[in-house]
Design a protein around this motif. Structure first.
Motif, PDB file in Angstrom:
ATOM      1  N   ARG A   2      28.830  -2.997  42.007  1.00  0.00           N
ATOM      2  CA  ARG A   2      28.886  -1.692  41.358  1.00  0.00           C
ATOM      3  C   ARG A   2      30.312  -1.140  41.390  1.00  0.00           C
ATOM      4  O   ARG A   2      30.893  -0.965  42.451  1.00  0.00           O
ATOM      5  CB  ARG A   2      27.960  -0.707  42.076  1.00  0.00           C
ATOM      6  N   PRO A   3      30.900  -0.867  40.207  1.00  0.00           N
ATOM      7  CA  PRO A   3      32.247  -0.296  40.206  1.00  0.00           C
ATOM      8  C   PRO A   3      32.220   1.152  40.663  1.00  0.00           C
ATOM      9  O   PRO A   3      31.318   1.913  40.332  1.00  0.00           O
ATOM     10  CB  PRO A   3      32.667  -0.403  38.730  1.00  0.00           C
ATOM     11  N   ALA A   4      33.235   1.527  41.478  1.00  0.00           N
ATOM     12  CA  ALA A   4      33.268   2.877  42.036  1.00  0.00           C
ATOM     13  C   ALA A   4      33.361   3.927  40.950  1.00  0.00           C
ATOM     14  O   ALA A   4      32.961   5.072  41.146  1.00  0.00           O
ATOM     15  CB  ALA A   4      34.444   3.001  42.998  1.00  0.00           C
ATOM     16  N   SER A   5      33.908   3.544  39.801  1.00  0.00           N
ATOM     17  CA  SER A   5      34.095   4.514  38.727  1.00  0.00           C
ATOM     18  C   SER A   5      32.834   4.753  37.916  1.00  0.00           C
ATOM     19  O   SER A   5      32.857   5.541  36.971  1.00  0.00           O
ATOM     20  CB  SER A   5      35.208   4.032  37.793  1.00  0.00           C
ATOM     21  N   ALA A   6      31.734   4.079  38.232  1.00  0.00           N
ATOM     22  CA  ALA A   6      30.500   4.219  37.469  1.00  0.00           C
ATOM     23  C   ALA A   6      29.452   4.940  38.302  1.00  0.00           C
ATOM     24  O   ALA A   6      28.796   4.327  39.150  1.00  0.00           O
ATOM     25  CB  ALA A   6      29.978   2.853  37.040  1.00  0.00           C
ATOM     26  N   PRO A   7      29.294   6.221  38.088  1.00  0.00           N
ATOM     27  CA  PRO A   7      28.325   6.975  38.889  1.00  0.00           C
ATOM     28  C   PRO A   7      26.875   6.688  38.535  1.00  0.00           C
ATOM     29  O   PRO A   7      25.976   7.029  39.300  1.00  0.00           O
ATOM     30  CB  PRO A   7      28.680   8.432  38.584  1.00  0.00           C
ATOM     31  N   LEU A   8      26.651   6.083  37.359  1.00  0.00           N
ATOM     32  CA  LEU A   8      25.295   5.848  36.892  1.00  0.00           C
ATOM     33  C   LEU A   8      25.124   4.413  36.410  1.00  0.00           C
ATOM     34  O   LEU A   8      26.068   3.783  35.923  1.00  0.00           O
ATOM     35  CB  LEU A   8      24.953   6.792  35.733  1.00  0.00           C
ATOM     36  N   CYS A   9      23.903   3.927  36.513  1.00  0.00           N
ATOM     37  CA  CYS A   9      23.508   2.652  35.924  1.00  0.00           C
ATOM     38  C   CYS A   9      22.505   2.947  34.803  1.00  0.00           C
ATOM     39  O   CYS A   9      21.580   3.743  34.989  1.00  0.00           O
ATOM     40  CB  CYS A   9      22.868   1.755  36.979  1.00  0.00           C
ATOM     41  N   LEU A  10      22.703   2.320  33.655  1.00  0.00           N
ATOM     42  CA  LEU A  10      21.872   2.589  32.484  1.00  0.00           C
ATOM     43  C   LEU A  10      20.856   1.471  32.297  1.00  0.00           C
ATOM     44  O   LEU A  10      21.218   0.301  32.175  1.00  0.00           O
ATOM     45  CB  LEU A  10      22.747   2.717  31.240  1.00  0.00           C
ATOM     46  N   LEU A  11      19.580   1.852  32.257  1.00  0.00           N
ATOM     47  CA  LEU A  11      18.481   0.903  32.117  1.00  0.00           C
ATOM     48  C   LEU A  11      17.800   1.125  30.778  1.00  0.00           C
ATOM     49  O   LEU A  11      17.121   2.134  30.568  1.00  0.00           O
ATOM     50  CB  LEU A  11      17.483   1.062  33.267  1.00  0.00           C
ATOM     51  N   PHE A  12      17.999   0.209  29.860  1.00  0.00           N
ATOM     52  CA  PHE A  12      17.506   0.339  28.493  1.00  0.00           C
ATOM     53  C   PHE A  12      16.224  -0.454  28.273  1.00  0.00           C
ATOM     54  O   PHE A  12      16.134  -1.635  28.633  1.00  0.00           O
ATOM     55  CB  PHE A  12      18.541  -0.203  27.499  1.00  0.00           C
ATOM     56  N   ASP A  13      15.257   0.175  27.637  1.00  0.00           N
ATOM     57  CA  ASP A  13      14.148  -0.556  27.035  1.00  0.00           C
ATOM     58  C   ASP A  13      14.710  -1.377  25.873  1.00  0.00           C
ATOM     59  O   ASP A  13      15.824  -1.116  25.395  1.00  0.00           O
ATOM     60  CB  ASP A  13      13.104   0.441  26.546  1.00  0.00           C
ATOM     61  N   SER A  14      13.952  -2.349  25.406  1.00  0.00           N
ATOM     62  CA  SER A  14      14.413  -3.181  24.287  1.00  0.00           C
ATOM     63  C   SER A  14      13.793  -2.747  22.959  1.00  0.00           C
ATOM     64  O   SER A  14      14.448  -2.143  22.118  1.00  0.00           O
ATOM     65  CB  SER A  14      14.100  -4.653  24.557  1.00  0.00           C
ATOM     66  N   ASP A  15      12.504  -3.046  22.773  1.00  0.00           N
ATOM     67  CA  ASP A  15      11.842  -2.785  21.493  1.00  0.00           C
ATOM     68  C   ASP A  15      11.797  -1.307  21.164  1.00  0.00           C
ATOM     69  O   ASP A  15      11.248  -0.501  21.920  1.00  0.00           O
ATOM     70  CB  ASP A  15      10.410  -3.334  21.516  1.00  0.00           C
ATOM     71  N   GLY A  16      12.385  -0.941  20.038  1.00  0.00           N
ATOM     72  CA  GLY A  16      12.358   0.450  19.600  1.00  0.00           C
ATOM     73  C   GLY A  16      13.448   1.307  20.205  1.00  0.00           C
ATOM     74  O   GLY A  16      13.674   2.425  19.744  1.00  0.00           O
ATOM     75  N   THR A  17      14.136   0.791  21.221  1.00  0.00           N
ATOM     76  CA  THR A  17      15.225   1.527  21.855  1.00  0.00           C
ATOM     77  C   THR A  17      16.566   0.895  21.507  1.00  0.00           C
ATOM     78  O   THR A  17      17.455   1.553  20.967  1.00  0.00           O
ATOM     79  CB  THR A  17      15.043   1.566  23.384  1.00  0.00           C
ATOM     80  N   LEU A  18      16.705  -0.374  21.822  1.00  0.00           N
ATOM     81  CA  LEU A  18      17.919  -1.100  21.447  1.00  0.00           C
ATOM     82  C   LEU A  18      17.802  -1.759  20.087  1.00  0.00           C
ATOM     83  O   LEU A  18      18.767  -1.793  19.316  1.00  0.00           O
ATOM     84  CB  LEU A  18      18.230  -2.172  22.502  1.00  0.00           C
ATOM     85  N   VAL A  19      16.627  -2.307  19.806  1.00  0.00           N
ATOM     86  CA  VAL A  19      16.438  -3.067  18.565  1.00  0.00           C
ATOM     87  C   VAL A  19      15.260  -2.526  17.769  1.00  0.00           C
ATOM     88  O   VAL A  19      14.283  -2.036  18.334  1.00  0.00           O
ATOM     89  CB  VAL A  19      16.230  -4.573  18.867  1.00  0.00           C
ATOM     90  N   ASP A  20      15.377  -2.638  16.461  1.00  0.00           N
ATOM     91  CA  ASP A  20      14.381  -2.078  15.559  1.00  0.00           C
ATOM     92  C   ASP A  20      13.271  -3.101  15.304  1.00  0.00           C
ATOM     93  O   ASP A  20      13.054  -3.561  14.180  1.00  0.00           O
ATOM     94  CB  ASP A  20      15.052  -1.676  14.245  1.00  0.00           C
ATOM     95  N   SER A  21      12.556  -3.417  16.371  1.00  0.00           N
ATOM     96  CA  SER A  21      11.571  -4.498  16.327  1.00  0.00           C
ATOM     97  C   SER A  21      10.138  -4.026  16.230  1.00  0.00           C
ATOM     98  O   SER A  21       9.232  -4.834  15.995  1.00  0.00           O
ATOM     99  CB  SER A  21      11.712  -5.371  17.581  1.00  0.00           C
ATOM    100  N   GLU A  22       9.895  -2.745  16.414  1.00  0.00           N
ATOM    101  CA  GLU A  22       8.510  -2.270  16.512  1.00  0.00           C
ATOM    102  C   GLU A  22       7.713  -2.552  15.241  1.00  0.00           C
ATOM    103  O   GLU A  22       6.562  -2.979  15.308  1.00  0.00           O
ATOM    104  CB  GLU A  22       8.476  -0.782  16.846  1.00  0.00           C
ATOM    105  N   ILE A  23       8.300  -2.313  14.079  1.00  0.00           N
ATOM    106  CA  ILE A  23       7.546  -2.530  12.842  1.00  0.00           C
ATOM    107  C   ILE A  23       7.313  -4.019  12.627  1.00  0.00           C
ATOM    108  O   ILE A  23       6.262  -4.423  12.102  1.00  0.00           O
ATOM    109  CB  ILE A  23       8.255  -1.892  11.629  1.00  0.00           C
TER     110      ILE A  23
END
Length: 237
Positions: A9-30
């Motif tokens: 963990r880099p000291a300069s990163a106060p947060l870790c981002l946890l992404f869902d995939s379908d419908g959040t990162l990629v337009d896969s739901e349809i």
């Protein structure tokens, strides 16, 4: 699944981002809705793409099939196996040909390059990898891909996000879940994490209390920066 160690963990990163995939990162739901609307009826389970979009977005595939069996009769183990194989094969073929990132997400990820991030999905590892490569997002996450099928726990159980956070080396309160589906938002809140709900259907869906609603990926960097500033200011106080 690959995981970083706590020391990464880099000291300069106060947060870790946890992404869902379908419908959040990629337009896969349809795409998934259409594939399931085609495949399930072939096995005697009436189902439509609209049903998926209205009631089952983000839900584990086995749970969707179980719900349909309760109404329309049970399939044999052999039929269930063939059903899943057919669905997975058709879905991957369509992803390779048609899948794109959610509008604005590539720019948002570029703007958030300094934050460690992972994909945390109810889908199999092979599907996550296919989605990231097909949509051109794989370089943002590397091997930080966490599958419910690998870890043995599915959203809305908070355990999936908690295991991802542990592997990334961050406590829950320093993690931000970004998810579009109700099951993911519920899981993130239950895990004690900050939750950003990417609400694609604000006229139909309500963001739960405790989560932050955004309506387009371009809003994401500003929200993350605000949350990061709050963490930094708290630690400096």
């Amino acid at each position: 699944m690959s995981a970083s160690s706590p020391s990464a963990r880099p000291a300069s990163a106060p947060l870790c981002l946890l992404f869902d995939s379908d419908g959040t990162l990629v337009d896969s739901e349809i795409l998934l809705a259409e594939v399931m609307g085609d495949v399930l009826p072939e096995y005697g389970l009436p189902f439509t793409a609209r049903q998926y979009m209205e009631a089952f977005r983000g839900v584990r595939f086995h749970d969707i099939v179980a719900a349909q069996q309760r109404h329309h009769g049970n399939l044999t183990e052999d039929s269930l196996a063939r059903l899943e194989t057919s669905m997975r094969t058709r879905m991957q073929a369509r992803m390779r040909e048609e899948l794109i990132a959610i509008d604005g997400m590539p720019d948002a990820l570029d703007a958030l390059a300094c934050y460690p991030k992972a994909v945390v999905s109810n889908g199999p590892d092979s599907k996550i990898r296919c989605a990231m490569v097909s949509a051109g997002l794989a370089h943002h996450f590397g091997e930080h891909l966490f599958s419910a099928y690998t870890l043995g726990v599915w959203k809305p159980d908070p355990g999936l996000y908690l295991k991802a956070a542990e592997a990334m080396g961050y406590p829950p309160e320093r993690c931000v879940v970004i998810d579009d589906a109700a099951v993911g938002v519920e899981a993130g809140l239950a895990a004690g994490m900050q939750v950003i709900h990417l609400n694609h259907f604000p006229d139909e869906e309500t963001t739960p209390e405790g989560a932050i609603a955004i309506y387009h990926a371009r809003e994401l960097p500003a929200v993350i920066e605000r949350l990061a500033s709050t963490v930094t200011n708290t630690e400096e106080a």
